[in-house]
Scaffold this motif. Structure first.
Motif, PDB file in Angstrom:
ATOM      1  N   PHE A 482     -23.353  -2.540   1.985  1.00 48.60           N
ATOM      2  CA  PHE A 482     -23.489  -3.068   0.623  1.00 48.60           C
ATOM      3  C   PHE A 482     -24.193  -2.060  -0.292  1.00 48.60           C
ATOM      4  CE2 PHE A 482     -25.584  -5.426  -2.737  1.00 48.60           C
ATOM      5  CZ  PHE A 482     -24.536  -6.224  -3.198  1.00 48.60           C
ATOM      6  N   PRO A 483     -23.591  -1.778  -1.474  1.00 50.02           N
ATOM      7  CA  PRO A 483     -22.400  -2.436  -2.033  1.00 50.02           C
ATOM      8  C   PRO A 483     -21.106  -1.669  -1.759  1.00 50.02           C
ATOM      9  CG  PRO A 483     -23.429  -1.133  -3.718  1.00 50.02           C
ATOM     10  CD  PRO A 483     -24.240  -0.898  -2.466  1.00 50.02           C
ATOM     11  N   LEU A 484     -21.123  -0.648  -0.881  1.00 48.27           N
ATOM     12  CA  LEU A 484     -19.970   0.233  -0.714  1.00 48.27           C
ATOM     13  C   LEU A 484     -19.044  -0.282   0.389  1.00 48.27           C
ATOM     14  CD1 LEU A 484     -18.581   2.854  -1.607  1.00 48.27           C
ATOM     15  CD2 LEU A 484     -19.862   4.040   0.204  1.00 48.27           C
ATOM     16  N   LEU A 485     -17.775  -0.508   0.014  1.00 47.76           N
ATOM     17  CA  LEU A 485     -16.727  -0.879   0.952  1.00 47.76           C
ATOM     18  C   LEU A 485     -15.843   0.346   1.171  1.00 47.76           C
ATOM     19  CD1 LEU A 485     -15.065  -3.006   2.569  1.00 47.76           C
ATOM     20  CD2 LEU A 485     -13.828  -3.461   0.440  1.00 47.76           C
ATOM     21  N   THR A 486     -15.685   0.740   2.426  1.00 42.54           N
ATOM     22  CA  THR A 486     -14.870   1.905   2.762  1.00 42.54           C
ATOM     23  C   THR A 486     -13.590   1.447   3.436  1.00 42.54           C
ATOM     24  OG1 THR A 486     -16.846   3.272   3.058  1.00 42.54           O
ATOM     25  CG2 THR A 486     -14.783   4.100   3.981  1.00 42.54           C
ATOM     26  N   LEU A 487     -12.455   1.824   2.845  1.00 41.05           N
ATOM     27  CA  LEU A 487     -11.140   1.493   3.379  1.00 41.05           C
ATOM     28  C   LEU A 487     -10.479   2.731   3.954  1.00 41.05           C
ATOM     29  CD1 LEU A 487      -9.750  -0.812   0.529  1.00 41.05           C
ATOM     30  CD2 LEU A 487     -10.963  -1.499   2.602  1.00 41.05           C
ATOM     31  N   SER A 488      -9.612   2.529   4.938  1.00 41.19           N
ATOM     32  CA  SER A 488      -8.861   3.627   5.520  1.00 41.19           C
ATOM     33  C   SER A 488      -7.486   3.104   5.941  1.00 41.19           C
ATOM     34  CB  SER A 488      -9.612   4.237   6.707  1.00 41.19           C
ATOM     35  OG  SER A 488      -8.972   5.431   7.128  1.00 41.19           O
ATOM     36  N   PHE A 489      -6.774   3.898   6.742  1.00 43.91           N
ATOM     37  CA  PHE A 489      -5.408   3.559   7.124  1.00 43.91           C
ATOM     38  C   PHE A 489      -5.306   3.509   8.646  1.00 43.91           C
ATOM     39  CE2 PHE A 489      -5.280   5.944   3.155  1.00 43.91           C
ATOM     40  CZ  PHE A 489      -4.650   5.038   2.321  1.00 43.91           C
ATOM     41  N   ALA A 490      -4.507   2.575   9.130  1.00 43.12           N
ATOM     42  CA  ALA A 490      -4.286   2.427  10.562  1.00 43.12           C
ATOM     43  C   ALA A 490      -2.787   2.406  10.840  1.00 43.12           C
ATOM     44  CB  ALA A 490      -4.939   1.152  11.082  1.00 43.12           C
ATOM     45  N   ASP A 491      -2.430   2.722  12.103  1.00 41.39           N
ATOM     46  CA  ASP A 491      -1.023   2.731  12.497  1.00 41.39           C
ATOM     47  C   ASP A 491      -0.776   1.764  13.656  1.00 41.39           C
ATOM     48  OD1 ASP A 491      -2.170   3.987  14.650  1.00 41.39           O
ATOM     49  OD2 ASP A 491      -1.309   5.951  14.268  1.00 41.39           O
ATOM     50  N   ASP A 492      -1.492   0.625  13.632  1.00 50.56           N
ATOM     51  CA  ASP A 492      -1.466  -0.297  14.765  1.00 50.56           C
ATOM     52  C   ASP A 492      -0.556  -1.500  14.573  1.00 50.56           C
ATOM     53  OD1 ASP A 492      -2.938  -1.431  12.758  1.00 50.56           O
ATOM     54  OD2 ASP A 492      -4.628  -2.043  14.015  1.00 50.56           O
ATOM     55  N   ASN A 493       0.277  -1.492  13.548  1.00 52.33           N
ATOM     56  CA  ASN A 493       1.153  -2.634  13.308  1.00 52.33           C
ATOM     57  C   ASN A 493       2.548  -2.366  13.878  1.00 52.33           C
ATOM     58  OD1 ASN A 493       1.841  -5.174  12.441  1.00 52.33           O
ATOM     59  ND2 ASN A 493       1.884  -4.676  10.264  1.00 52.33           N
ATOM     60  N   LYS A 494       3.266  -3.424  14.159  1.00 54.24           N
ATOM     61  CA  LYS A 494       4.652  -3.355  14.606  1.00 54.24           C
ATOM     62  C   LYS A 494       5.440  -4.398  13.837  1.00 54.24           C
ATOM     63  CE  LYS A 494       3.583  -1.900  19.353  1.00 54.24           C
ATOM     64  NZ  LYS A 494       3.782  -2.214  20.797  1.00 54.24           N
ATOM     65  N   ALA A 495       6.682  -4.060  13.512  1.00 53.52           N
ATOM     66  CA  ALA A 495       7.505  -4.982  12.727  1.00 53.52           C
ATOM     67  C   ALA A 495       8.924  -5.015  13.265  1.00 53.52           C
ATOM     68  CB  ALA A 495       7.515  -4.581  11.253  1.00 53.52           C
ATOM     69  N   ILE A 496       9.570  -6.140  13.045  1.00 49.07           N
ATOM     70  CA  ILE A 496      10.971  -6.329  13.415  1.00 49.07           C
ATOM     71  C   ILE A 496      11.703  -6.897  12.202  1.00 49.07           C
ATOM     72  CG2 ILE A 496      12.577  -7.656  14.850  1.00 49.07           C
ATOM     73  CD1 ILE A 496      10.545  -7.550  17.076  1.00 49.07           C
ATOM     74  N   ALA A 497      12.869  -6.338  11.930  1.00 52.15           N
ATOM     75  CA  ALA A 497      13.722  -6.834  10.846  1.00 52.15           C
ATOM     76  C   ALA A 497      15.099  -7.140  11.418  1.00 52.15           C
ATOM     77  CB  ALA A 497      13.822  -5.810   9.724  1.00 52.15           C
ATOM     78  N   ARG A 498      15.588  -8.324  11.123  1.00 49.32           N
ATOM     79  CA  ARG A 498      16.925  -8.738  11.531  1.00 49.32           C
ATOM     80  C   ARG A 498      17.689  -9.099  10.263  1.00 49.32           C
ATOM     81  NH1 ARG A 498      12.853 -11.286  13.775  1.00 49.32           N
ATOM     82  NH2 ARG A 498      12.408 -11.087  16.017  1.00 49.32           N
ATOM     83  N   GLY A 499      18.946  -8.741  10.207  1.00 50.37           N
ATOM     84  CA  GLY A 499      19.650  -9.049   8.975  1.00 50.37           C
ATOM     85  C   GLY A 499      21.161  -9.023   9.095  1.00 50.37           C
ATOM     86  N   VAL A 500      21.794  -9.610   8.081  1.00 48.37           N
ATOM     87  CA  VAL A 500      23.243  -9.644   7.939  1.00 48.37           C
ATOM     88  C   VAL A 500      23.582  -9.248   6.508  1.00 48.37           C
ATOM     89  CG1 VAL A 500      25.316 -11.082   7.999  1.00 48.37           C
ATOM     90  CG2 VAL A 500      23.475 -11.474   9.659  1.00 48.37           C
ATOM     91  N   GLU A 501      24.573  -8.387   6.360  1.00 45.64           N
ATOM     92  CA  GLU A 501      25.098  -8.014   5.036  1.00 45.64           C
ATOM     93  C   GLU A 501      26.591  -8.285   5.022  1.00 45.64           C
ATOM     94  OE1 GLU A 501      21.989  -4.232   4.734  1.00 45.64           O
ATOM     95  OE2 GLU A 501      24.094  -3.951   5.344  1.00 45.64           O
ATOM     96  N   ALA A 502      27.051  -9.017   4.028  1.00 46.56           N
ATOM     97  CA  ALA A 502      28.471  -9.341   3.899  1.00 46.56           C
ATOM     98  C   ALA A 502      28.933  -8.989   2.490  1.00 46.56           C
ATOM     99  CB  ALA A 502      28.718 -10.823   4.192  1.00 46.56           C
ATOM    100  N   LYS A 503      30.097  -8.343   2.383  1.00 43.53           N
ATOM    101  CA  LYS A 503      30.627  -7.910   1.089  1.00 43.53           C
ATOM    102  C   LYS A 503      32.096  -8.290   0.980  1.00 43.53           C
ATOM    103  CE  LYS A 503      29.921  -3.650   0.118  1.00 43.53           C
ATOM    104  NZ  LYS A 503      29.883  -2.174   0.315  1.00 43.53           N
TER     105      LYS A 503
END
Length: 633
Positions: A482-503
């Motif tokens: 306090f009062p200083l908040l220190t932010l940084s970056f992490a690479d610990d996330n994982k994501a999944i995307a599923r999708g359909v495209e119709a034209k």
């Protein structure tokens, strides 16, 4: 809106002359050639990835005035009018993961990367390209890092300008509308037997969008762009091209501490092509880019960011075994240097050097089956050694019916800001980079079908994809004293995307057509980050077309629906639920002669205003009227 669309379809059908119905022809042949997918000219149905092409006619008929709006109503695209604190004016992504800067989608301008190594993505308004010069925009949906390097995981957008013509031509356009908008652009081209050149200029002004409180926003724009392109063919086998240009923008920024900015951008590029025979081509490219962004604070000293980028690349295309084998291979080098005493306190100059080798092979193993493979190995200062590859099988068991299955691995190297930032944005907030952050890795599985039916008047396409991203980055709290908040970056996330495209699309002829597309996307991630888990609309529907009304009049209509979703704005540190909305754009044009056009266009016909991003602004209904002319001799 339903009645308006029904009336449009009736008008389009009623305007078709009888001879058009009885006259079979390949309506999609001109648009079915693509160069970005495999780094060589090929039919869209032969490409190893999903491809979308926005033609010059599409751009003209849309009535859009922003570069990103040319891609808004396309399958698989996420386009948002949103302002960032860095001055970007749009969020554009492929297959989800929208953000102020999308670091895993590559943007090219005539094959030259305009991706910024500072924070990732492209600064769309600052790109030095004028609408009247664009020949087409090729959109690659899915990973293509094996051919274009890291940061091409979600896809590639390649903006291709047309070559200058040898005929002396003067073109111009002027338009004006509400919200203080006016735009003027002009180009002149000329040449002879051995070459040609073109000079282009554009000016655009617009006041800020309304705020949610009803005031005028701070996001005003004064923009000037200029470019030159020269083409010289000293022999039948050799071509030299020189391209140069720049943009000079003064704009308002939504960051209250840095309310205005000046962007200065210029580039130079030289291309040399040598074709020893019809089946072989060697291309060499060198380019330089310089960006200077100056942010003017409400008090205190200026924030200046200077970015340099140098590129060199050589590639060889070879067709052999009577055209049954197609090989492309080459190598490239890129150097990016960024200087800012405020963003990189203590170490104001940061650099990233990237060396890469790549190769692609297409083999016609059977008359109706192609196997495609591509591989690259890249070394960078921020990501180390990273491989990328993609494989595809393209089968045409019946004429005009194509099936494709593909798999790819694509890395996304960390930006220099994520790696080395040290920025004290206020007395209570410090943001520091993470030197140990690792590249993202995206794995993609995809199957698709394309078909041309009814004398090629009807085109259908369906894509089913599954993406998994490992080491997905996010912002985390490093410490709080306090009062200083220190932010940084992490690479610990994982994501999944599923999708359909119709034209689906139908064309009676070149000036009468209708289309519809639908995209479904479902995203999930391990850390439940709002921008990932809820940031992409699950359902998107687009439909519209072009109707020739007779006596020189035509009407272009595009309507798009986005389902409700939630977006986070890093600048305002706000999360906002975006309700579902329709956006309807239209353009009415009158052409008394082929080279003259009077037009009126409108965006957001469905409602007077709606919210697209958590930037404190609303997107208003806008309308313009103008004239364009082309004089040739």
């Amino acid at each position: 809106m339903k009645r308006a669309l029904t009336a449009f379809l009736i008008a389009a059908h009623a305007a078709v002359p009888a001879r058009a119905v009885n006259d079979p022809f390949g309506l999609f042949e001109e648009e079915s050639r693509v160069v970005t997918a495999s780094r060589r000219p090929e039919a869209v149905r032969e490409a190893p990835v999903a491809v979308e092409i926005v033609t010059a006619d599409d751009i003209r008929d849309s009535g859009a005035v922003n570069l990103w709006d040319y891609m808004r109503f396309r399958a698989g695209m996420n386009v948002v009018d949103g302002r960032s604190g860095e001055g970007n004016r749009a969020l554009v992504s492929i297959r989800g993961f929208p953000a102020e800067f999308v670091d895993n989608m590559l943007v090219l301008l005539d094959g030259r990367s305009v991706y910024t190594g500072l924070s990732g993505g492209a600064v769309w308004e600052a790109l030095p390209v004028q609408a009247q010069d664009i020949e087409r925009i090729e959109i690659i949906r899915g990973p293509n890092a094996a051919l274009y390097g890291s940061n091409a995981g979600l896809g590639v957008v390649n903006i291709i300008t047309r070559r200058p013509a040898a005929r002396r031509t003067l073109s111009g356009e002027a338009l004006g509308g509400n919200e203080g908008l006016h735009r003027e652009q002009a180009s002149y081209e000329d040449g002879g037997k051995a070459g040609a050149y073109r000079l282009s200029l554009a000016h655009k002004e617009q006041r800020g969008y309304p705020t949610t409180a009803g005031a005028v926003g701070q996001d005003y724009l004064y923009s000037n762009k200029g470019s030159a392109r020269a083409l010289w063919t000293p022999t039948d086998r050799t071509t030299l091209e020189l391209m140069a240009g720049g943009s000079w923008d003064n704009l308002g920024v939504i960051d209250p501490d840095l309310p205005s900015a000046r962007f200065r951008h210029h580039f130079e590029m030289l291309k040399h092509s040598y074709d020893p025979d019809p089946d072989s081509s060697v291309q060499t490219m060198i380019s330089r880019r310089h960006d200077l962004r100056t942010y003017v604070p409400s008090s205190g000293s200026l924030l200046t960011v200077r970015e340099y980028q140098y590129d060199a690349e050589v590639s060889h295309r070879l067709d052999w075994m009577d055209g049954r084998q197609h090989t492309v291979y080459g190598g490239s080098f890129r150097y990016t240097g960024i200087e800012s005493t405020r963003l990189f306190s203590g170490h104001p100059y940061q650099k990233n050097a990237i060396q890469r080798g790549f190769a692609s092979q297409t083999s016609s193993v059977l008359p109706r089956l192609n196997l495609i493979g591509a591989l690259s190995v890249e070394h960078s200062d921020t990501g180390g050694v990273e491989p990328a590859y993609q494989f595809a099988a393209v089968a045409t068991p019946w004429h005009n019916h194509t099936f494709r299955a593909s798999y790819g691995l694509a890395p996304t190297i960390p930006t220099l800001y994520n790696k080395a930032a040290r920025q004290q944005s206020s007395a209570s907030l410090l943001l520091v980079g993470n030197p140990g952050i690792r590249p993202q890795r995206l794995r993609s599985h995809e199957v698709s079908y394309q078909g041309l039916l009814l004398d090629k008047r009807m085109q259908v396409e369906a894509n089913l994809f599954y993406l998994r991203i490992d080491r997905l980055g996010r912002t985390v709290t490093q410490s709080f004293n306090f009062p200083l908040l220190t932010l940084s970056f992490a690479d610990d996330n994982k994501a999944i995307a599923r999708g359909v495209e119709a034209k689906w699309s139908w064309r009676w002829d070149a000036r009468r057509s209708v289309y519809a597309n639908y995209t479904y996307e479902s995203l999930s991630d391990a850390k439940a980050v709002v921008n990932v888990a809820k940031g992409t609309p699950p359902h998107k529907v687009n439909l519209g077309g072009l109707a020739a009304l007779g006596r020189g009049f035509s009407l272009g209509l595009n309507a798009g629906y986005q389902d409700g979703h939630t977006l986070y704005a890093r600048t305002t540190n706000q999360t906002l639920d975006i309700p579902a909305y329709w956006r309807v754009d239209a353009k009415l044009a009158y052409r008394p002669r082929p080279d003259w056009e009077l037009f009126a266009a409108c965006q957001n016909l469905a409602r007077a205003r709606h919210v697209e991003f958590a930037d404190g602004l609303v997107v208003p209904r806008t309308y313009q009227a103008g004239v364009s002319v082309r004089l040739a001799r």
